[in-house]
Design an enzyme around this catalytic site. Structure first.
Site, PDB file in Angstrom:
ATOM      1  N   PHE A  82     -14.313  -4.473   1.073  1.00  9.08           N
ATOM      2  CA  PHE A  82     -15.315  -3.771   0.267  1.00  9.08           C
ATOM      3  C   PHE A  82     -16.729  -3.987   0.836  1.00  9.08           C
ATOM      4  CE2 PHE A  82     -12.223  -4.440  -3.431  1.00  9.08           C
ATOM      5  CZ  PHE A  82     -11.613  -3.218  -3.215  1.00  9.08           C
ATOM      6  N   PRO A  83     -16.997  -3.553   2.081  1.00  5.47           N
ATOM      7  CA  PRO A  83     -18.314  -3.800   2.679  1.00  5.47           C
ATOM      8  C   PRO A  83     -19.473  -3.146   1.935  1.00  5.47           C
ATOM      9  CG  PRO A  83     -16.984  -2.346   4.065  1.00  5.47           C
ATOM     10  CD  PRO A  83     -16.073  -2.888   3.023  1.00  5.47           C
ATOM     11  N   LEU A  84     -19.181  -2.176   1.051  1.00  3.52           N
ATOM     12  CA  LEU A  84     -20.261  -1.554   0.281  1.00  3.52           C
ATOM     13  C   LEU A  84     -20.023  -1.648  -1.219  1.00  3.52           C
ATOM     14  CD1 LEU A  84     -21.262   1.691   2.227  1.00  3.52           C
ATOM     15  CD2 LEU A  84     -22.592  -0.380   1.911  1.00  3.52           C
ATOM     16  N   GLY A  85     -19.126  -2.504  -1.662  1.00  7.08           N
ATOM     17  CA  GLY A  85     -18.792  -2.567  -3.081  1.00  7.08           C
ATOM     18  C   GLY A  85     -19.738  -3.445  -3.882  1.00  7.08           C
ATOM     19  N   GLY A  86     -20.082  -3.029  -5.111  1.00  8.08           N
ATOM     20  CA  GLY A  86     -20.808  -3.883  -6.045  1.00  8.08           C
ATOM     21  C   GLY A  86     -22.313  -3.837  -5.930  1.00  8.08           C
ATOM     22  N   PHE A  87     -22.871  -2.817  -5.301  1.00  6.60           N
ATOM     23  CA  PHE A  87     -24.320  -2.727  -5.144  1.00  6.60           C
ATOM     24  C   PHE A  87     -24.965  -2.175  -6.414  1.00  6.60           C
ATOM     25  CE2 PHE A  87     -23.215  -3.410  -0.890  1.00  6.60           C
ATOM     26  CZ  PHE A  87     -24.334  -3.557  -0.087  1.00  6.60           C
ATOM     27  N   TYR A  98       0.862  -1.182   0.000  1.00  5.51           N
ATOM     28  CA  TYR A  98       0.000   0.000   0.000  1.00  5.51           C
ATOM     29  C   TYR A  98       0.902   1.237   0.000  1.00  5.51           C
ATOM     30  CZ  TYR A  98      -3.893  -3.036   1.514  1.00  5.51           C
ATOM     31  OH  TYR A  98      -4.850  -4.009   1.624  1.00  5.51           O
ATOM     32  N   LEU A 116     -30.946  -0.628  -7.024  1.00  2.00           N
ATOM     33  CA  LEU A 116     -32.067  -1.194  -6.279  1.00  2.00           C
ATOM     34  C   LEU A 116     -31.617  -1.716  -4.921  1.00  2.00           C
ATOM     35  CD1 LEU A 116     -35.108  -1.729  -6.596  1.00  2.00           C
ATOM     36  CD2 LEU A 116     -34.542  -4.022  -7.418  1.00  2.00           C
TER      37      LEU A 116
END
Length: 282
Positions: free
Chosen positions: A209-214, A60, A217
Site C-alpha cells: 500500500f505505497p499510497l494507502g492512508g493519506f 489471490y 493535506l
C-alpha cells in the site's frame, strides 16, 4: 534500476522494483480479471522491463493470479524470484480467513506449487494473523511447520508478513528470515524502527500500500512535490521508499502496462535533500 539487494542468508539478487500480482485478479481480489490477455501482457512486460521479483499468493483469486503468472511466464527465467505468502484463505463469500494450522499451511504450499508450476518455492512469507494489522500473537507453531516444509525441499527461504518487531524477533529465534512485508508508506510510518533494525541485519523490507492512508493535506504535499519533479505522486512515493533505506523493495501492482512503465521509471527518480525532508515530514 537501483543497485540490487541480496538478503542475508540468501543468494537472491532482488532488483528493488518488483511487481505485486494482487491486482491481476478480479475486483476485491476475487475471481478472474475482466481481461485475462491484458493481465498476461502486464506480466510479460514486467519481465522485459527488468523486474525479477513477483509477489503473489494462491489466495489471490483464489488461485487466479498464480495461474495467470504460470500462463504468462512459465517456464520461468532463472533470475526470476516468485515470492508467495500463506497463512490465510478465502471463504466462499470472498472473506479473508486465517488458515495457519499445519495442514492448512502444507496445503497452501502445495496449492502454490501446483498453480505456479514449480517443484519448490523460492520465498514463502508467513502472513501472520490480524486483519487490521499485526495482532502480536505467537507464530512459533506456524514457523515450525514451515521449517518442516523447508527441510523437505518445498521452500527455500522464509519471510514474514503482517508482523511486529516482537514477532520478527520470535521468528529469528527459530529460523533465518530473509524478508518482512508490512504496511508502510510516507503517511504510515509505524515500522520506521523495524526497517532500520532489518537493514542492519541485511533483511529485506517490502512495504505494501505505497499510497494507502493519506489525509488530504498529506496528499497535497505529495502532489506538490510530484509537480515540481514533473512526475506522478505514485512515482514520488515509490522513489521516497527506495531512498528511505537500501533494504526496501517495492512491489507496486497494476493491471495496466502504461502504469507499470511509470512505476518502473520511478527507479530513475532522484529526490534532492529538500524534497526528501519535506516528504519525510509528512
Amino acid at each position: 534500476m537501483s543497485t540490487p539487494f541480496t538478503p542475508a542468508n540468501s543468494a537472491i539478487a532482488f532488483n528493488r522494483i518488483g511487481y505485486g500480482a494482487m491486482q491481476l485478479a478480479g475486483p476485491h481480489v476475487w475471481g478472474p480479471p475482466k481481461d485475462r490477455a491484458a493481465a498476461v501482457a502486464v506480466l510479460r512486460e514486467a519481465i522485459e522491463l527488468g523486474i525479477n521479483h513477483i509477489d503473489t499468493s494462491d489466495f489471490y483469486g483464489p488461485h487466479v493470479t498464480n495461474q495467470i503468472i504460470r500462463e504468462a511466464l512459465h517456464p520461468y527465467r532463472d533470475d526470476l524470484t516468485i515470492v508467495t505468502k500463506i497463512g490465510f484463505l478465502r471463504g466462499a463469500d470472498a472473506s479473508w480467513q486465517p488458515a495457519a494450522s499445519p495442514q492448512q499451511l502444507r496445503d497452501a504450499v502445495h496449492d502454490n506449487l501446483r498453480n505456479l508450476g514449480l517443484d519448490h518455492l523460492d520465498v514463502v512469507n508467513l502472513r501472520a494473523p490480524g486483519l487490521e494489522g499485526p495482532d502480536g500473537s505467537s507464530i512459533a507453531e506456524s514457523l515450525a511447520t514451515m521449517l518442516r516444509l523447508k527441510e523437505e525441499g518445498l521452500i527455500r527461504h522464509i519471510g514474514l508478513s503482517n508482523v511486529d518487531a516482537q514477532q520478527v524477533a520470535e521468528a529469528q529465534r527459530i529460523t533465518d528470515i530473509v524478508c518482512v512485508q508490512n504496511h508502510y508508506n510516507l503517511a504510515h510510518r509505524g515500522d520506521d524502527a523495524l526497517i532500520d533494525t532489518l537493514a542492519a541485519q541485511g533483511i529485506a523490507y517490502v512495504p505494501f500500500f505505497p499510497l494507502g492512508g493519506f489525509s488530504p493535506l498529506q496528499s497535497d504535499a505529495l502532489t506538490q512535490a510530484a509537480a515540481a519533479l514533473e512526475a506522478t505522486p505514485m512515482q514520488v512515493a515509490l522513489a521516497w521508499l527506495l531512498q528511505r533505506s537500501p533494504n526496501i523493495l517495492v512491489i507496486p501492482g497494476t493491471s495496466s502496462v502504461a502504469h507499470l512503465r511509470e512505476n518502473v521509471a520511478a527507479g530513475t527518480l532522484r529526490l534532492d535533500v529538500a524534497t526528501l525532508a519535506a516528504l519525510t515530514a509528512i
